[in-house]
Write a protein that holds these residues in place. Structure first.
Motif, PDB file in Angstrom:
ATOM      1  N   TRP A 188     -58.024  -4.266 -54.513  1.00  0.00           N
ATOM      2  CA  TRP A 188     -56.648  -4.493 -54.091  1.00  0.00           C
ATOM      3  C   TRP A 188     -55.902  -5.395 -55.074  1.00  0.00           C
ATOM      4  O   TRP A 188     -54.740  -5.150 -55.392  1.00  0.00           O
ATOM      5  CB  TRP A 188     -56.612  -5.095 -52.694  1.00  0.00           C
ATOM      6  CG  TRP A 188     -55.297  -5.747 -52.381  1.00  0.00           C
ATOM      7  CD1 TRP A 188     -55.029  -7.061 -52.226  1.00  0.00           C
ATOM      8  CD2 TRP A 188     -54.039  -5.071 -52.203  1.00  0.00           C
ATOM      9  NE1 TRP A 188     -53.696  -7.281 -51.967  1.00  0.00           N
ATOM     10  CE2 TRP A 188     -53.062  -6.068 -51.948  1.00  0.00           C
ATOM     11  CE3 TRP A 188     -53.652  -3.739 -52.248  1.00  0.00           C
ATOM     12  CZ2 TRP A 188     -51.728  -5.766 -51.726  1.00  0.00           C
ATOM     13  CZ3 TRP A 188     -52.310  -3.438 -52.025  1.00  0.00           C
ATOM     14  CH2 TRP A 188     -51.368  -4.434 -51.769  1.00  0.00           C
ATOM     15  N   SER A 189     -56.554  -6.438 -55.549  1.00  0.00           N
ATOM     16  CA  SER A 189     -55.889  -7.347 -56.480  1.00  0.00           C
ATOM     17  C   SER A 189     -55.469  -6.613 -57.747  1.00  0.00           C
ATOM     18  O   SER A 189     -54.354  -6.822 -58.261  1.00  0.00           O
ATOM     19  CB  SER A 189     -56.818  -8.515 -56.828  1.00  0.00           C
ATOM     20  OG  SER A 189     -57.135  -9.266 -55.663  1.00  0.00           O
ATOM     21  N   GLN A 202     -69.246  -5.151 -51.861  1.00  0.00           N
ATOM     22  CA  GLN A 202     -68.097  -5.541 -51.042  1.00  0.00           C
ATOM     23  C   GLN A 202     -67.067  -6.311 -51.866  1.00  0.00           C
ATOM     24  O   GLN A 202     -65.863  -6.144 -51.677  1.00  0.00           O
ATOM     25  CB  GLN A 202     -68.573  -6.379 -49.861  1.00  0.00           C
ATOM     26  CG  GLN A 202     -69.365  -5.605 -48.818  1.00  0.00           C
ATOM     27  CD  GLN A 202     -68.526  -4.529 -48.144  1.00  0.00           C
ATOM     28  OE1 GLN A 202     -67.374  -4.746 -47.808  1.00  0.00           O
ATOM     29  NE2 GLN A 202     -69.128  -3.356 -47.966  1.00  0.00           N
ATOM     30  N   ASP A 203     -67.550  -7.142 -52.769  1.00  0.00           N
ATOM     31  CA  ASP A 203     -66.616  -7.880 -53.632  1.00  0.00           C
ATOM     32  C   ASP A 203     -65.832  -6.933 -54.539  1.00  0.00           C
ATOM     33  O   ASP A 203     -64.629  -7.117 -54.775  1.00  0.00           O
ATOM     34  CB  ASP A 203     -67.365  -8.898 -54.481  1.00  0.00           C
ATOM     35  CG  ASP A 203     -67.944 -10.031 -53.636  1.00  0.00           C
ATOM     36  OD1 ASP A 203     -67.460 -10.229 -52.503  1.00  0.00           O
ATOM     37  OD2 ASP A 203     -68.882 -10.703 -54.117  1.00  0.00           O
ATOM     38  N   GLN A 255     -57.351  -7.551 -48.586  1.00  0.00           N
ATOM     39  CA  GLN A 255     -58.698  -7.271 -49.092  1.00  0.00           C
ATOM     40  C   GLN A 255     -59.670  -7.049 -47.941  1.00  0.00           C
ATOM     41  O   GLN A 255     -60.536  -6.168 -48.007  1.00  0.00           O
ATOM     42  CB  GLN A 255     -59.163  -8.431 -49.974  1.00  0.00           C
ATOM     43  CG  GLN A 255     -58.454  -8.507 -51.311  1.00  0.00           C
ATOM     44  CD  GLN A 255     -58.809  -9.756 -52.085  1.00  0.00           C
ATOM     45  OE1 GLN A 255     -59.504 -10.640 -51.590  1.00  0.00           O
ATOM     46  NE2 GLN A 255     -58.309  -9.857 -53.311  1.00  0.00           N
ATOM     47  N   VAL A 280     -58.893  -3.578 -46.547  1.00  0.00           N
ATOM     48  CA  VAL A 280     -59.345  -2.528 -47.473  1.00  0.00           C
ATOM     49  C   VAL A 280     -60.861  -2.420 -47.455  1.00  0.00           C
ATOM     50  O   VAL A 280     -61.426  -1.316 -47.382  1.00  0.00           O
ATOM     51  CB  VAL A 280     -58.838  -2.818 -48.896  1.00  0.00           C
ATOM     52  CG1 VAL A 280     -59.488  -1.863 -49.896  1.00  0.00           C
ATOM     53  CG2 VAL A 280     -57.322  -2.683 -48.950  1.00  0.00           C
ATOM     54  N   GLY A 281     -61.532  -3.570 -47.527  1.00  0.00           N
ATOM     55  CA  GLY A 281     -62.991  -3.534 -47.508  1.00  0.00           C
ATOM     56  C   GLY A 281     -63.540  -2.934 -46.234  1.00  0.00           C
ATOM     57  O   GLY A 281     -64.461  -2.109 -46.266  1.00  0.00           O
ATOM     58  N   ALA A 286     -63.228  -5.154 -52.351  1.00  0.00           N
ATOM     59  CA  ALA A 286     -62.130  -6.051 -51.991  1.00  0.00           C
ATOM     60  C   ALA A 286     -61.256  -6.386 -53.189  1.00  0.00           C
ATOM     61  O   ALA A 286     -60.028  -6.487 -53.081  1.00  0.00           O
ATOM     62  CB  ALA A 286     -62.685  -7.327 -51.368  1.00  0.00           C
ATOM     63  N   SER A 287     -61.881  -6.573 -54.351  1.00  0.00           N
ATOM     64  CA  SER A 287     -61.108  -6.952 -55.531  1.00  0.00           C
ATOM     65  C   SER A 287     -60.265  -5.805 -56.063  1.00  0.00           C
ATOM     66  O   SER A 287     -59.359  -6.027 -56.883  1.00  0.00           O
ATOM     67  CB  SER A 287     -62.049  -7.444 -56.633  1.00  0.00           C
ATOM     68  OG  SER A 287     -62.921  -6.410 -57.046  1.00  0.00           O
ATOM     69  N   ASP A 309     -53.301 -11.678 -49.958  1.00  0.00           N
ATOM     70  CA  ASP A 309     -54.373 -10.915 -50.600  1.00  0.00           C
ATOM     71  C   ASP A 309     -55.642 -10.914 -49.755  1.00  0.00           C
ATOM     72  O   ASP A 309     -56.337  -9.892 -49.669  1.00  0.00           O
ATOM     73  CB  ASP A 309     -54.666 -11.487 -51.983  1.00  0.00           C
ATOM     74  CG  ASP A 309     -53.561 -11.167 -52.976  1.00  0.00           C
ATOM     75  OD1 ASP A 309     -52.727 -10.302 -52.658  1.00  0.00           O
ATOM     76  OD2 ASP A 309     -53.532 -11.785 -54.055  1.00  0.00           O
ATOM     77  N   THR A 310     -55.974 -12.049 -49.149  1.00  0.00           N
ATOM     78  CA  THR A 310     -57.215 -12.121 -48.378  1.00  0.00           C
ATOM     79  C   THR A 310     -57.175 -11.156 -47.188  1.00  0.00           C
ATOM     80  O   THR A 310     -58.181 -10.492 -46.888  1.00  0.00           O
ATOM     81  CB  THR A 310     -57.432 -13.553 -47.881  1.00  0.00           C
ATOM     82  OG1 THR A 310     -56.264 -14.000 -47.153  1.00  0.00           O
ATOM     83  CG2 THR A 310     -57.675 -14.491 -49.044  1.00  0.00           C
ATOM     84  N   ARG A 347     -52.581  -4.240 -56.797  1.00  0.00           N
ATOM     85  CA  ARG A 347     -51.364  -5.024 -56.539  1.00  0.00           C
ATOM     86  C   ARG A 347     -50.743  -5.497 -57.847  1.00  0.00           C
ATOM     87  O   ARG A 347     -49.520  -5.436 -58.037  1.00  0.00           O
ATOM     88  CB  ARG A 347     -51.702  -6.218 -55.665  1.00  0.00           C
ATOM     89  CG  ARG A 347     -50.531  -7.149 -55.387  1.00  0.00           C
ATOM     90  CD  ARG A 347     -50.987  -8.322 -54.534  1.00  0.00           C
ATOM     91  NE  ARG A 347     -49.913  -9.273 -54.297  1.00  0.00           N
ATOM     92  CZ  ARG A 347     -49.556 -10.227 -55.128  1.00  0.00           C
ATOM     93  NH1 ARG A 347     -50.225 -10.361 -56.284  1.00  0.00           N
ATOM     94  NH2 ARG A 347     -48.562 -11.048 -54.840  1.00  0.00           N
TER      95      ARG A 347
END
Length: 452
Positions: free
Chosen positions: A335-336, A328-329, A191, A194-195, A332-333, A187-188, A339
């Motif tokens: 994607w979670s 940014q958070d 993310q 993606v970011g 990035a989040s 995930d990291t 997913r």
């Protein structure tokens, strides 16, 4: 005769070389390994039996020759000469074929005769030639295209996909592959990608003209009026519930020399006028304030597209927003969340994702079954893909054959090959004995006939 028999093709048995490479194959197929399989042991026993039969036949012919010569010397008659000639030629044929068969795997009787022990001494050369043969005759674009075209993969694939059971299987396999791929991805890492991608694309593209064009269409279609209605309704409800707050705000901002009752009256008056204004704006579609909002939005949409100063301000605001950690958070989040939704849909057999995938597979199979042009396209794509693979990686494929053969131990390779084809080679010795005897008999008879 024992020495002759032992000098024939290598006997079965012998310890396997621990350094031999391993090439797994089908059960009973050719494989180089440290230990012989049960199939190899059985093949070696068969080779030993055939070698014993060929050697026994040679001994029998030699015995016949000796007896025929003895009978000829004893005056048994002319038939003894014919038998002796046939037996003599049979021994020559047997010895010649024994030499030929033995020369494939080892040096006959250990003598350094040229062009013997062909497999051990020329193993690498044979491997290269085999690789070249495969490359020229099996991996050429013409052969690949012709073979795939004759198979008719498009028609077979269409019929296979049109079967509901197969469509279920394809859907399940795709779901499993999708879950596996999402499980492998960290995930990291995703993310971060993606970011970075979203930020880079957003910074590279100017957003003001697009926002302006969208706002212009919304205003032209009257789509913003629902937002204005909602704002007016909520504002009125708030004013009804918080009249004291409005009055307190007006009173708190009044000068200190004014009387308190005057401040309260002013506050009540301000609240009443605000409530009246908002109510009229809510209930009157043609309220002047609504027209002012329409004009403001239309002008703002135009400025977003045509005014350089406005566009520059929007770009600065965009850069500031993208630079904030909270934004940014959120990026990035995302994607979670995506997913999680995909994994849940892939695991659920009744999910919309799997249902639509199954329908798409069945639809593709049905279309391919009925559409000749689509099947021809699929066949063409598969042929092009296969040709690309064989032309691009032909050297790597043939090198795999060459390098694999080169890695085999020469002695053990000879034993293995003999175990697989040695039984048939012993028939050459038997045939050589029989054919040699017949040929010798015919030659002797012809010579006697011509001599007479």
């Amino acid at each position: 005769m024992k020495r002759f028999h032992g000098a024939g093709p290598a006997a079965a048995g012998g310890g396997a070389n621990a350094a031999d490479g391993v090439m797994p194959g089908r059960p009973g197929g050719f494989a180089l390994g440290g230990a012989d399989s049960a199939a190899d042991a059985e093949k070696r026993r068969g080779v030993r039996r055939m070698k014993a039969l060929a050697a026994g036949l040679l001994l029998a012919v030699a015995l016949v020759y000796a007896l025929a010569k003895w009978a000829q010397a004893a005056g048994a008659g002319g038939w003894a000469a014919y038998v002796a000639a046939a037996a003599e030629a049979g021994m020559v044929g047997a010895l010649a074929d024994w030499f030929a068969v033995t020369a494939l795997f080892k040096r006959p009787m250990g003598l350094p005769i040229p062009h013997t022990a062909i497999i051990p001494t020329k193993k690498d050369q044979l491997g290269r030639q085999l690789g070249d043969f495969v490359g020229e005759n099996f991996l050429s674009p013409e052969v690949v295209r012709l073979r795939l075209r004759s198979v008719g993969i498009g028609s077979r694939l269409a019929a296979w996909l049109a079967d509901p059971a197969h469509a279920d299987r394809v859907t399940a396999e795709l779901a499993t592959a999708l879950r596996g791929a999402l499980t492998v991805l960290r995930d990291t890492d995703v993310q971060a990608v993606v970011g970075e991608t979203v930020t880079r694309r957003a910074e590279a593209a100017e957003v003001a003209p697009g926002i302006g064009a969208a706002l212009e269409r919304i205003v032209a279609d009257g789509g913003h009026r629902r937002v204005v209605d909602l704002v007016c309704a909520r504002a009125r409800d708030w004013l009804v519930l918080h009249g004291d707050s409005v009055a307190a705000a007006v009173t708190g901002g009044a000068p200190g020399w004014t009387p308190r009752f005057v401040d309260r009256k002013v506050g009540e008056r301000v609240h009443k006028e605000l409530l009246r204004f908002v109510t009229e704006m809510r209930d009157m579609p043609d309220h002047p304030a609504r027209g002012a909002v329409d004009r403001f939005l239309a002008d703002f949409a135009h400025d977003l597209q045509a005014d350089d100063d406005t566009r520059a301000r929007v770009e600065r605001l965009k850069s500031e927003l993208l630079g904030r950690g909270e934004v940014q958070d959120v990026i990035a989040s995302a994607w979670s969340a995506v997913r999680g939704m995909i994994v849940a849909a892939a695991e659920d057999e009744h999910s919309e994702l799997r249902r639509r995938t199954r329908e798409s597979v069945l639809s593709l199979g049905t279309r391919m079954t009925a559409d000749d042009r689509l099947r021809a396209k699929v066949d063409g794509w598969l042929e092009d893909a296969a040709v690309y693979v064989v032309t691009t990686y032909q050297n790597e494929i043939t090198a795999l054959i060459t390098d694999t053969v080169a890695s085999w131990d020469a002695e053990h390779t000879s034993r293995k090959i003999e175990a697989h084809i040695g039984r048939d080679l012993q028939f050459i010795r038997i045939n050589g004995t029989v054919v040699g005897a017949l040929a010798g008999l015919c030659i002797y008879a012809a010579s006697r006939l011509l001599g007479a």
